[in-house]
Design an enzyme around this catalytic site. Structure first.
Site, PDB file in Angstrom:
ATOM      1  N   VAL A  34       2.411   1.795  -8.753  1.00 23.96           N
ATOM      2  CA  VAL A  34       2.474   2.875  -7.763  1.00 23.96           C
ATOM      3  C   VAL A  34       3.860   2.929  -7.113  1.00 23.96           C
ATOM      4  O   VAL A  34       4.358   4.004  -6.756  1.00 23.96           O
ATOM      5  CB  VAL A  34       1.318   2.733  -6.744  1.00 23.96           C
ATOM      6  CG1 VAL A  34       1.496   1.560  -5.812  1.00 23.96           C
ATOM      7  CG2 VAL A  34       1.119   4.016  -5.970  1.00 23.96           C
ATOM      8  N   ASP A  35       4.497   1.791  -6.961  1.00 24.02           N
ATOM      9  CA  ASP A  35       5.845   1.711  -6.384  1.00 24.02           C
ATOM     10  C   ASP A  35       6.827   2.546  -7.213  1.00 24.02           C
ATOM     11  O   ASP A  35       7.567   3.390  -6.685  1.00 24.02           O
ATOM     12  CB  ASP A  35       6.256   0.228  -6.376  1.00 24.02           C
ATOM     13  CG  ASP A  35       7.439  -0.074  -5.471  1.00 24.02           C
ATOM     14  OD1 ASP A  35       7.978   0.861  -4.861  1.00 24.02           O
ATOM     15  OD2 ASP A  35       7.807  -1.262  -5.380  1.00 24.02           O
TER      16      ASP A  35
HETATM   17  P1  ADP Z   1       0.514  -4.325  -6.635  1.00 25.48           P
HETATM   18  O1  ADP Z   1       1.792  -4.940  -7.164  1.00 25.48           O
HETATM   19  O2  ADP Z   1       0.435  -4.313  -5.120  1.00 25.48           O
HETATM   20  O3  ADP Z   1      -0.698  -4.895  -7.284  1.00 25.48           O
HETATM   21  P2  ADP Z   1       0.380  -1.938  -8.362  1.00 25.48           P
HETATM   22  O4  ADP Z   1       1.171  -0.684  -8.232  1.00 25.48           O
HETATM   23  O5  ADP Z   1       0.564  -2.764  -9.575  1.00 25.48           O
HETATM   24  O6  ADP Z   1       0.660  -2.762  -6.996  1.00 25.48           O
HETATM   25  O7  ADP Z   1      -1.160  -1.580  -8.254  1.00 25.48           O
HETATM   26  C1  ADP Z   1      -1.808  -1.189  -7.067  1.00 25.48           C
HETATM   27  C2  ADP Z   1      -2.835  -0.120  -7.382  1.00 25.48           C
HETATM   28  O8  ADP Z   1      -2.175   1.139  -7.493  1.00 25.48           O
HETATM   29  C3  ADP Z   1      -3.566  -0.320  -8.711  1.00 25.48           C
HETATM   30  O9  ADP Z   1      -4.941  -0.067  -8.483  1.00 25.48           O
HETATM   31  C4  ADP Z   1      -2.956   0.759  -9.611  1.00 25.48           C
HETATM   32  O10 ADP Z   1      -3.887   1.193 -10.581  1.00 25.48           O
HETATM   33  C5  ADP Z   1      -2.707   1.845  -8.602  1.00 25.48           C
HETATM   34  N1  ADP Z   1      -1.752   2.907  -8.971  1.00 25.48           N
HETATM   35  C6  ADP Z   1      -0.766   2.911  -9.887  1.00 25.48           C
HETATM   36  N2  ADP Z   1      -0.117   4.095  -9.889  1.00 25.48           N
HETATM   37  C7  ADP Z   1      -0.724   4.868  -8.929  1.00 25.48           C
HETATM   38  C8  ADP Z   1      -0.540   6.207  -8.448  1.00 25.48           C
HETATM   39  N3  ADP Z   1       0.409   7.013  -8.937  1.00 25.48           N
HETATM   40  N4  ADP Z   1      -1.370   6.647  -7.449  1.00 25.48           N
HETATM   41  C9  ADP Z   1      -2.323   5.854  -6.949  1.00 25.48           C
HETATM   42  N5  ADP Z   1      -2.543   4.586  -7.348  1.00 25.48           N
HETATM   43  C10 ADP Z   1      -1.763   4.106  -8.336  1.00 25.48           C
END
Ligand code: ADP
Length: 169
Positions: A34-35
């Site tokens: 998501v980042d």
């Molecule tokens: P972390 O490193 O905190 O685990 P991640 O980005 O890997 O962060 O995952 C956190 C959550 O965000 C996961 O459930 C992932 O599926 C979700 N995610 C990834 N991309 C998006 C998006 N564009 N919008 C919403 N959620 C997302």
């Protein structure tokens, strides 16, 4: 309270709100998941502002503008990596949500969307994260009448079901 809390499946970068929350790393340097999606959608100005903010310890959050996102602000919350559950992960995760709501109060923000912080690359089991997130969101809604809407945006249908079950439990 229930109508001020909504669970949806989707892409958080598409949400128009006073703030969306980023599951950031402590360098606030962008990354995958998501980042990466938030930085791509916001444009390079977001990383430039993050560089001026510096580091953010696990369990805390920092606020920036949203640039090309439909959201006005991004709140970068640094969730814990999962080490098995005995290293304060639950409390650190709860602290991300509390820090976010504290920033919202300071900045007069009324609507926010959260992803499932820490449940992707950081490996926090979503079945354990969901009740923690929902407990903190409900506590904030109960305490702060100025909060208009809190949306949790789940990326997959399976994650949405986990949250729906946790909300009903
Ligand atoms: P972390 O490193 O905190 O685990 P991640 O980005 O890997 O962060 O995952 C956190 C959550 O965000 C996961 O459930 C992932 O599926 C979700 N995610 C990834 N991309 C998006 C998006 N564009 N919008 C919403 N959620 C997302």
């Amino acid at each position: 309270m229930t109508e001020r809390l909504e669970l949806i499946q989707g892409d958080i970068t598409r949400i128009a709100a006073d703030a969306i929350v980023n599951a950031a790393n402590s360098g606030l340097s962008g990354g995958g998941g998501v980042d990466g999606a938030i930085h791509r959608a916001a444009g390079p100005e977001l990383l430039a502002e993050c560089r001026t903010v510096g580091r953010c310890p696990t369990g805390e959050a920092r606020i920036t503008r949203g640039y090309r996102l439909p959201a006005a602000h991004v709140i970068h919350a640094v969730g814990p990596s999962w080490w098995g559950g005995d290293r304060g992960e639950d409390e650190l995760l709860a602290s991300c949500y509390r820090s976010t709501f504290a920033l919202m109060e300071q900045h007069g923000l009324r609507t926010v969307a959260f992803p499932a912080i820490s449940t992707g690359a950081y490996g926090f089991p979503i079945e354990r994260a969901a009740p923690i997130a929902l407990r903190e969101i409900r506590a904030a809604l109960a305490r702060r009448p100025e909060l208009e809407r809190v949306t949790v945006v789940l990326f997959s249908e399976q994650d949405l079901k986990v949250y729906q079950r946790a909300l009903g439990a």
